[in-house]
Design a protein around this motif. Sequence first.
Motif, mmCIF file in Angstrom:
data_model
loop_
_atom_site.group_PDB
_atom_site.id
_atom_site.type_symbol
_atom_site.label_atom_id
_atom_site.label_comp_id
_atom_site.label_asym_id
_atom_site.label_seq_id
_atom_site.Cartn_x
_atom_site.Cartn_y
_atom_site.Cartn_z
ATOM 1 N N GLY A 1 0.802 -1.224 0.000
ATOM 2 C CA GLY A 1 0.000 0.000 0.000
ATOM 3 C C GLY A 1 0.830 1.267 0.000
ATOM 4 O O GLY A 1 0.432 2.296 -0.556
ATOM 5 N N LYS A 2 2.006 1.204 0.633
ATOM 6 C CA LYS A 2 2.898 2.371 0.639
ATOM 7 C C LYS A 2 3.880 2.349 -0.531
ATOM 8 O O LYS A 2 4.209 3.400 -1.094
ATOM 9 N N LEU A 3 4.372 1.157 -0.885
ATOM 10 C CA LEU A 3 5.318 1.078 -2.003
ATOM 11 C C LEU A 3 4.727 1.619 -3.300
ATOM 12 O O LEU A 3 5.413 2.274 -4.097
ATOM 13 N N MET A 4 3.443 1.346 -3.520
ATOM 14 C CA MET A 4 2.810 1.769 -4.768
ATOM 15 C C MET A 4 2.700 3.283 -4.883
ATOM 16 O O MET A 4 2.514 3.812 -5.981
ATOM 17 N N THR A 5 2.853 4.003 -3.765
ATOM 18 C CA THR A 5 2.736 5.465 -3.826
ATOM 19 C C THR A 5 3.824 6.079 -4.699
ATOM 20 O O THR A 5 3.618 7.128 -5.313
ATOM 21 N N GLY A 6 4.996 5.426 -4.751
ATOM 22 C CA GLY A 6 6.078 5.968 -5.570
ATOM 23 C C GLY A 6 5.719 6.041 -7.038
ATOM 24 O O GLY A 6 6.200 6.927 -7.763
ATOM 25 N N TRP A 7 4.866 5.138 -7.471
ATOM 26 C CA TRP A 7 4.496 5.101 -8.886
ATOM 27 C C TRP A 7 3.324 6.024 -9.213
ATOM 28 O O TRP A 7 2.854 6.055 -10.337
ATOM 29 N N THR A 8 2.881 6.794 -8.215
ATOM 30 C CA THR A 8 1.873 7.827 -8.493
ATOM 31 C C THR A 8 2.540 9.135 -8.902
ATOM 32 O O THR A 8 1.872 10.065 -9.341
ATOM 33 N N VAL A 9 3.878 9.223 -8.722
ATOM 34 C CA VAL A 9 4.612 10.433 -9.087
ATOM 35 C C VAL A 9 4.748 10.493 -10.602
ATOM 36 O O VAL A 9 5.268 9.561 -11.229
#
Length: 467
Positions: free
Chosen positions: A385-393
């Motif tokens: 859930g947190k790792l995927m946040t990087g790919w929202t950039v």
Amino acid sequence: MWDMNTFIDTLSMSPLLQGGISQPWLIAAANADEAPLILSGVLLSLVVIYLASKLGGELSQLLNLPPVLGELVGGVAIGASALHLLVFAEGGTVAADSALMPILQFIGGNLSAESITSIFESQSEIIEILSELGVIILLFEIGLESDLRELTEVGYQAVLVAVVGVVAPFAAGTAGLVLLFHMPTIPSIFAGAALTATSIGITSKVLSELGFLKSKEGQIIVGAAIIDDVLGIIVLAVVASLAKTGEVDIVNVLYLIGSASAFLVGSILLGRFFNQAFVTIADQLKTRGKLVIPALSFAFIMAFLANAIHLEAILGAFAAGLVLDETDKRKELDKQVVPIADILVPIFFVTVGAKADLSVLNPAVPENREGLVIAAFLIVVAMIGKLMTGWTVVGQPGINRFAIGVGMIPRGEVGLVFAGIGSASGVLDKPLEAAIITMVILTTFVAPPLLRVAFKGGAIAIESPAN
């Protein structure tokens, strides 16, 4: 330490906001016979904390790991999981659990059970407050090291990272517990809410140690973690209302949203006017501490104001650091704050480690087994859930997306607060509470070394002209 029922009533985010002193402390302090023993207990605790901090930090440095990880591990070694030299009155811990109390009992002579309990509660209360001061100073220092202009440039990216980092683990965790483990809705929502937390204190310290705090990735992580804290307050308001009444107090949620937005925006705008006043005051003062005392006073005022409107005190301290970063005295102030941080910040990290009770990871205990199965699910959701946040950039060629995701992983003290509130309100049963604590412990300890690996692997991308 603090009264959990009052905590739920005020819907604060963490004990960092409380800063309050419980009634047992006042009673103990009023007893002249106990006051010297309370001081002795605090002094012994600080010696133990500093030894654990330095030994752990030095060992981590030798192993090429972030020193903050060593401080956390040092806290585990002296805390509830091992030596019991540093334990706290919250969560049912009693004076008999503390390895320091027999020393104080020997010094004090024939102390009654009530006296030794009062001394223990007072000593742990004071260490808690020093820990809270430590993280306030840490966030003030991080604010000074950050660049407001760069933080503003990545603002929309940080907002997106924070929102996804809250929504994705919350939705997946809640749905998974209901559908896969057939848990009641409200406990599932509470566990899902615990997955949304991010410990800005741990992440920012590691970024600073690695020298990546001012990188594009570092600024996105710090900005997202700050916004994550604000969103976490709102999430906590919702789940605490559900736990207490079974329904959400919409008025309070809207108040939190409005006050958080107004505080952060107002701090930045008013800071431009305060900068000139701060420099003028510092130039007029002639005595020792003419720069650092006004700066810390401003940080504490901002922390107080944030606390007063039910935000996190650390948000106020961070905002104060950002404001003073814009002055021409920032470099000099940086140097003067470092020794203060060296004294207080280790108390915070060692305390976080000391509170982590690793006994919940023991599968030999029958009641832990169900919790460990649930914990495995929560850990997977917490990490992904947190790792995927990087790919929202988006719009950032060459950005180290993996590092951004890893930076959002550690739950730290914020996650422990969620577990504590859920336990005190009676929402969480033992297996689910153990699962949440296990998730918090593992995400907290795995993040620092992972962050080092993430930045080491992405060093070329970070340093490239595209960034």
